[in-house]
Write a protein that holds these residues in place. Structure first.
Motif, short mmCIF file in Angstrom:
data_model
loop_
_atom_site.label_atom_id
_atom_site.label_comp_id
_atom_site.label_asym_id
_atom_site.label_seq_id
_atom_site.Cartn_x
_atom_site.Cartn_y
_atom_site.Cartn_z
N ARG A 267 -27.84 -29.54 3.39
CA ARG A 267 -26.85 -30.26 4.30
C ARG A 267 -26.61 -31.48 3.59
NH1 ARG A 267 -29.44 -29.88 9.21
NH2 ARG A 267 -30.00 -31.96 9.19
N ARG A 268 -27.55 -32.22 3.33
CA ARG A 268 -27.27 -33.83 2.74
C ARG A 268 -26.83 -33.66 1.32
NH1 ARG A 268 -32.76 -34.64 4.73
NH2 ARG A 268 -32.30 -34.78 7.39
N LYS A 269 -26.78 -32.58 0.76
CA LYS A 269 -26.43 -32.44 -0.58
C LYS A 269 -24.99 -32.40 -0.37
CE LYS A 269 -29.79 -31.62 -4.16
NZ LYS A 269 -30.33 -30.99 -5.11
N PHE A 270 -24.65 -31.40 0.34
CA PHE A 270 -23.29 -31.04 0.82
C PHE A 270 -22.33 -32.16 1.06
CE2 PHE A 270 -23.79 -26.77 0.31
CZ PHE A 270 -22.54 -26.27 0.21
N ILE A 271 -22.99 -33.11 1.96
CA ILE A 271 -22.44 -34.38 2.49
C ILE A 271 -22.36 -35.46 1.40
CG2 ILE A 271 -23.04 -36.39 3.91
CD1 ILE A 271 -24.15 -34.38 6.13
N ARG A 272 -23.31 -35.56 0.46
CA ARG A 272 -23.02 -36.60 -0.41
C ARG A 272 -22.33 -36.34 -1.50
NH1 ARG A 272 -28.66 -36.57 -3.06
NH2 ARG A 272 -27.68 -37.13 -4.80
N GLU B 153 -24.40 -37.49 -12.13
CA GLU B 153 -24.85 -37.22 -10.59
C GLU B 153 -23.73 -36.68 -9.81
OE1 GLU B 153 -24.31 -40.38 -12.10
OE2 GLU B 153 -23.97 -41.80 -10.81
N PHE B 154 -22.47 -36.71 -10.12
CA PHE B 154 -21.42 -36.02 -9.44
C PHE B 154 -21.62 -34.53 -9.89
CE2 PHE B 154 -17.03 -34.34 -9.04
CZ PHE B 154 -17.10 -34.28 -7.72
N LEU B 155 -21.58 -34.34 -11.45
CA LEU B 155 -21.64 -32.94 -11.76
C LEU B 155 -22.72 -32.17 -11.25
CD1 LEU B 155 -20.66 -33.79 -15.57
CD2 LEU B 155 -19.08 -32.72 -13.82
N GLU B 156 -23.73 -32.72 -11.01
CA GLU B 156 -25.02 -32.12 -10.41
C GLU B 156 -24.92 -31.56 -9.10
OE1 GLU B 156 -29.38 -33.45 -9.44
OE2 GLU B 156 -28.66 -34.13 -11.52
N LEU B 157 -24.18 -32.61 -8.37
CA LEU B 157 -23.80 -32.24 -6.87
C LEU B 157 -22.89 -31.40 -6.83
CD1 LEU B 157 -23.71 -35.82 -5.26
CD2 LEU B 157 -25.33 -34.05 -4.69
N ARG B 158 -21.66 -31.25 -7.75
CA ARG B 158 -20.95 -30.10 -7.73
C ARG B 158 -21.32 -28.82 -8.09
NH1 ARG B 158 -17.28 -27.09 -10.74
NH2 ARG B 158 -15.39 -27.03 -9.92
N GLU B 159 -22.26 -28.91 -9.01
CA GLU B 159 -23.14 -27.54 -9.55
C GLU B 159 -23.69 -26.93 -8.25
OE1 GLU B 159 -22.89 -25.72 -11.79
OE2 GLU B 159 -24.74 -24.25 -11.54
N PHE B 160 -24.46 -27.81 -7.52
CA PHE B 160 -25.08 -27.47 -6.45
C PHE B 160 -24.26 -26.63 -5.41
CE2 PHE B 160 -26.48 -27.88 -2.03
CZ PHE B 160 -27.82 -27.00 -2.40
N VAL B 161 -23.31 -27.41 -5.13
CA VAL B 161 -22.32 -27.08 -4.03
C VAL B 161 -21.62 -25.83 -4.35
CG1 VAL B 161 -20.01 -27.55 -2.85
CG2 VAL B 161 -21.85 -29.15 -2.90
N PHE B 162 -21.28 -25.76 -5.48
CA PHE B 162 -20.52 -24.51 -5.90
C PHE B 162 -21.42 -22.96 -6.11
CE2 PHE B 162 -15.92 -25.11 -7.20
CZ PHE B 162 -15.75 -26.28 -6.29
N SER B 163 -22.74 -23.57 -6.60
CA SER B 163 -23.51 -22.28 -6.70
C SER B 163 -23.96 -22.04 -5.54
CB SER B 163 -24.95 -22.79 -7.52
OG SER B 163 -24.66 -23.38 -8.49
#
Ligand code: HEM
Length: 437
Positions: free
Chosen positions: A161-166, A190-200
């Motif tokens: 949840r926190r990663k989605f929010i970030r 750091e943005f690319l990593e968050l995007r990868e998490f959200v999209f996966s």
């Protein structure tokens, strides 16, 4: 008719303490409007832009659906979410997309989730009684949690949840940057990593749903009705659609509530009246609308007015236009200051004062309210936001008492026409029930 170059120019103030601030932050829209009227030019990001503002500008800008090119002006959404993301589409494909998204966002389908949204918010708050929170984070986390239990059902861990929010909070500030700055911003590791998490995460979720796992949520309705679309979406189209349900706009909703709550602290009598109005509030109360809660409804309208979270929309002329006797040729960059009206005293008396009761005493012109934009691109999540906000506020006021660490000063920032407050920090405590006399 006068040409584009005859539109009066507002020379941005370049203040000595401008380090770290953008041109737009230094720029006083209200002064420009007062001095120059409904149309003026500014320098923004090193480019010439035409600003349009005031009631006439809202009527004009929202008056014709195919007047604007969003593909150009909302390119940041395309960069991050892909070419089928609704915000940056235009014309018939945009209308088809809005129709396809309707099962996820229509009021009738969101309204059936009201009791479940209420339960999720109430549980989230109850589980955190006595803990110190930034109210902004409390609201954003509780709304994301509520979405994951209602409109897009998924077991979202607190870390996820926190990663989605970030991701959401990191993504949106990039939208208004110039092409060059935006490319650099979205290339940060750091943005690319968050995007990868959200999209996966969403890819896995969508794949399991397309493979037959069913949930009683709005996403299921969208999947079930996908046959009505002109073509069945592929996985790359479903992912941003799932994102819209789970995450989009929660920051704007949370910020509005956070700011509104700060204003409410200065009106203890009104707060008490709200508490009394909400005495019999239950999870089913809003199933038949908000007519039984005129004070809450007025409070939320005033919050929307005084803190419009997205008050300025960059647009591009898709056809040759004319406004106030000036030519605006195809391709002109236009900043629509759609919420400047919120701060005009010929529409709202004492516009910088938070006066919820004004909405009970008087009706205001619909086109003066720019919080959710207008016309074909009007906020897709307006129904969701207008269910989330009363539920959060009703829960907070009815079921808890709020112990705030401090009351930060409220600054009114007329650059955008948006008052800004520092973050509120505090604790939710159990409500002390009234003792019988
Ligand atoms: C208080 C909360 C919110 C505010 C102030 C807000 C504000 C806005 C504004 C000003 C626009 C631009 C409209 C225009 O171009 O004229 C917009 C568009 C949009 N909003 Fe919101 N929004 C909020 C909540 C949400 C939520 C909860 C969602 C969830 C899906 C959402 C999704 C969208 C989308 C997808 C668009 C683009 C629509 C399109 O281009 O067709 N918003 N919003």
């Amino acid at each position: 008719m006068a040409t584009l170059f005859e539109i009066p120019h507002y020379n941005s103030l370049r203040l000595a303490d401008s380090r770290g601030k953008t041109e737009m932050e230094l720029f006083d829209h209200m002064a420009a409007y007062r001095g120059l009227g409904n149309i003026f030019r500014v320098n923004f990001r090193g480019e010439d832009w035409v600003c349009v503002a005031g009631l006439k500008a809202n009527e004009w800008s929202w008056g014709h659906p195919d007047r604007w090119n969003y593909e150009f002006s909302q390119r940041g959404f395309r960069d991050v979410m892909g070419p089928t993301h609704v915000t940056q589409m235009d014309g018939p494909p945009h209308r088809a997309k809005r129709k396809a998204l309707k099962p996820g966002f229509a009021m009738s389908l969101i309204a059936r989730q009201i009791p479940a949204i209420d339960q999720a918010v109430q549980k989230f708050f109850s589980d955190r009684v006595g803990d110190t929170w930034s109210m902004m984070n409390l609201f954003m986390e509780s709304l994301t949690e509520a979405n994951s239990k209602t409109v897009l059902v998924t077991e979202l861990s607190p870390e996820a949840r926190r990663k989605f929010i970030r991701f959401e909070e990191d993504f949106l500030p990039g939208i208004s940057k110039s092409d060059e700055d935006r490319a650099a911003y979205y290339a940060r590791p750091e943005f690319l990593e968050l995007r990868e998490f959200v999209f996966s995460y969403l890819k896995e979720l969508v794949e399991s749903r397309l493979a037959g796992q069913r949930e009683e949520d709005n996403f299921q309705t969208m999947i079930d009705q996908a046959g009505d679309r002109s073509r069945i979406p592929d996985i790359n189209e479903w992912i941003p659609e799932a994102y819209l349900l789970l995450m989009a706009g929660t920051g704007n909703t949370a910020r509005t509530l956070n700011c509104g709550l700060r204003f409410l602290q200065d009106e203890p009598e009104w707060y008490e009246q709200l508490r009394i109005e909400l005495t019999g509030y239950t999870e089913d109360s809003f199933l038949s609308g908000m007519n039984g809660y005129p004070k809450l409804k007025a409070t939320l309208m005033e919050m929307e007015r005084i803190f419009p979270a997205a008050p300025v929309m960059p647009k591009q002329a898709a056809v040759d236009l004319e406004f106030e006797g000036y030519e605006i040729p195809t391709g002109t960059n236009v900043l629509h200051l759609q919420c400047l009206t919120h701060f005009l005293d010929d529409i709202y008396e004492e516009p910088t004062r938070f006066k919820p009761w004004r909405w009970i005493e008087k009706d205001y012109p619909k086109k003066a309210h720019g919080t959710f934009g207008g016309s074909t691109h009007i906020c897709l999540g307006v129904n969701l936001a207008r269910i989330h906000m009363p539920i959060v506020l009703a829960n907070l006021i009815r079921n808890f008492s709020l112990e705030l660490e401090a009351l930060p000063e409220i600054f009114v920032n007329l650059n955008y026409g948006v008052p800004q407050t520092s973050e509120l920090e505090g604790k939710l405590m159990p409500q002390v029930e009234d003792q019988p006399a």
